[in-house]
Design a protein around this motif. Sequence first.
Motif, PDB file in Angstrom:
ATOM      1  N   THR A   1       0.848  -1.197   0.000  1.00 27.13           N
ATOM      2  CA  THR A   1       0.000   0.000   0.000  1.00 27.13           C
ATOM      3  C   THR A   1       0.880   1.242   0.000  1.00 27.13           C
ATOM      4  O   THR A   1       2.005   1.224   0.518  1.00 27.13           O
ATOM      5  CB  THR A   1      -0.915   0.042   1.235  1.00 27.13           C
ATOM      6  N   ALA A   2       0.349   2.327  -0.565  1.00 19.95           N
ATOM      7  CA  ALA A   2       1.069   3.601  -0.587  1.00 19.95           C
ATOM      8  C   ALA A   2       0.981   4.248   0.791  1.00 19.95           C
ATOM      9  O   ALA A   2      -0.036   4.150   1.479  1.00 19.95           O
ATOM     10  CB  ALA A   2       0.471   4.512  -1.645  1.00 19.95           C
ATOM     11  N   ILE A   3       2.059   4.913   1.189  1.00 22.92           N
ATOM     12  CA  ILE A   3       2.080   5.629   2.465  1.00 22.92           C
ATOM     13  C   ILE A   3       1.416   6.989   2.226  1.00 22.92           C
ATOM     14  O   ILE A   3       1.830   7.735   1.337  1.00 22.92           O
ATOM     15  CB  ILE A   3       3.524   5.806   2.970  1.00 22.92           C
ATOM     16  N   PRO A   4       0.386   7.324   3.003  1.00 22.39           N
ATOM     17  CA  PRO A   4      -0.280   8.618   2.806  1.00 22.39           C
ATOM     18  C   PRO A   4       0.659   9.769   3.161  1.00 22.39           C
ATOM     19  O   PRO A   4       1.412   9.689   4.133  1.00 22.39           O
ATOM     20  CB  PRO A   4      -1.483   8.553   3.753  1.00 22.39           C
ATOM     21  N   THR A   5       0.598  10.850   2.357  1.00 22.78           N
ATOM     22  CA  THR A   5       1.509  11.972   2.578  1.00 22.78           C
ATOM     23  C   THR A   5       0.804  13.320   2.635  1.00 22.78           C
ATOM     24  O   THR A   5       1.072  14.106   3.527  1.00 22.78           O
ATOM     25  CB  THR A   5       2.577  12.027   1.477  1.00 22.78           C
TER      26      THR A   5
ATOM     27  N   ASP B   1       9.214  10.497  10.741  1.00 15.31           N
ATOM     28  CA  ASP B   1      10.501  10.041  10.193  1.00 15.31           C
ATOM     29  C   ASP B   1      10.575   8.522  10.000  1.00 15.31           C
ATOM     30  O   ASP B   1      11.477   8.018   9.341  1.00 15.31           O
ATOM     31  CB  ASP B   1      11.668  10.533  11.040  1.00 15.31           C
ATOM     32  N   GLU B   2       9.622   7.780  10.554  1.00 15.76           N
ATOM     33  CA  GLU B   2       9.594   6.333  10.324  1.00 15.76           C
ATOM     34  C   GLU B   2       8.945   5.991   8.987  1.00 15.76           C
ATOM     35  O   GLU B   2       9.161   4.907   8.449  1.00 15.76           O
ATOM     36  CB  GLU B   2       8.859   5.628  11.457  1.00 15.76           C
ATOM     37  N   LEU B   3       8.139   6.926   8.446  1.00 13.32           N
ATOM     38  CA  LEU B   3       7.447   6.687   7.184  1.00 13.32           C
ATOM     39  C   LEU B   3       7.938   7.596   6.059  1.00 13.32           C
ATOM     40  O   LEU B   3       7.848   7.238   4.894  1.00 13.32           O
ATOM     41  CB  LEU B   3       5.933   6.894   7.351  1.00 13.32           C
TER      42      LEU B   3
ATOM     43  N   LYS C   1       6.531   8.694  -3.977  1.00 15.86           N
ATOM     44  CA  LYS C   1       5.666   7.927  -3.077  1.00 15.86           C
ATOM     45  C   LYS C   1       6.458   6.855  -2.337  1.00 15.86           C
ATOM     46  O   LYS C   1       7.369   6.248  -2.894  1.00 15.86           O
ATOM     47  CB  LYS C   1       4.552   7.233  -3.860  1.00 15.86           C
ATOM     48  N   GLY C   2       6.038   6.609  -1.116  1.00 13.67           N
ATOM     49  CA  GLY C   2       6.594   5.514  -0.335  1.00 13.67           C
ATOM     50  C   GLY C   2       5.584   4.389  -0.248  1.00 13.67           C
ATOM     51  O   GLY C   2       4.378   4.602  -0.431  1.00 13.67           O
ATOM     52  N   TYR C   3       6.067   3.192   0.030  1.00 10.69           N
ATOM     53  CA  TYR C   3       5.177   2.023   0.068  1.00 10.69           C
ATOM     54  C   TYR C   3       5.486   1.158   1.276  1.00 10.69           C
ATOM     55  O   TYR C   3       6.630   1.087   1.736  1.00 10.69           O
ATOM     56  CB  TYR C   3       5.325   1.197  -1.205  1.00 10.69           C
TER      57      TYR C   3
ATOM     58  N   SER D   1       8.639   7.659   1.881  1.00 12.82           N
ATOM     59  CA  SER D   1       8.158   8.712   0.976  1.00 12.82           C
ATOM     60  C   SER D   1       9.132   9.878   1.016  1.00 12.82           C
ATOM     61  O   SER D   1       9.530  10.318   2.090  1.00 12.82           O
ATOM     62  CB  SER D   1       6.780   9.212   1.408  1.00 12.82           C
ATOM     63  N   SER D   2       9.521  10.380  -0.148  1.00 14.30           N
ATOM     64  CA  SER D   2      10.370  11.583  -0.244  1.00 14.30           C
ATOM     65  C   SER D   2       9.432  12.779  -0.264  1.00 14.30           C
ATOM     66  O   SER D   2       8.647  12.929  -1.213  1.00 14.30           O
ATOM     67  CB  SER D   2      11.237  11.536  -1.482  1.00 14.30           C
TER      68      SER D   2
END
Length: 194
Positions: A139-143, A150-152, A176-178, A188-189
Amino acid sequence: MSEEIKDQELERDEQTAAEEQTDCQTNEQAQPQEEELTDSPAEELSPEAKLQAELNKLKDTYLRLVAEYDNYRKRTLKEKSELIRSGGEKALTDLLPVVDDLEIALQNLDKATDLDALKEGVHLIYSKFVDYLSRQGVTAIPTEGENFDDELHEAIATFPAPEESLKGKIIDCVKKGYKLHDKVLRHSSVVVGQ
């Protein structure tokens, strides 16, 4: 006649019962003799010979246990390596339709005259791939609008927040981070408001 047949059957039953009883008696008599035969050599053995026999028995048991454990260890290692090797097989097999769709899109890219149809095809392939990832637990990390964690998230830049409420929050997502279930695959950057 029927009485004669019944009498004959009774006589046969009595004979078989008597024969069975004699067989049991002879078996009972034979058993003590076998026990006597097995006990007599043990009595004749010296204490050193008894200890040596017990030692040989324990060595045999030990060697069998070591061999059994070694076979178990080899079998579990083999099963584990097969599981690792073929574990990704299903994931890759489910990914092949997405690759097929991409190949079709690339073949039709030069021939396409309708730009809207091409865009729609690319969006369909993208949604199919995202659906595949979600079935695998990715799943995509919500941003957007989230607090920086800082963990995500990985802050690649800070930007003055246009509003006071956006300080310490994510203003923009560059990449995007996952997550795979609860484990972060890629952070996620993001750009954070300051």
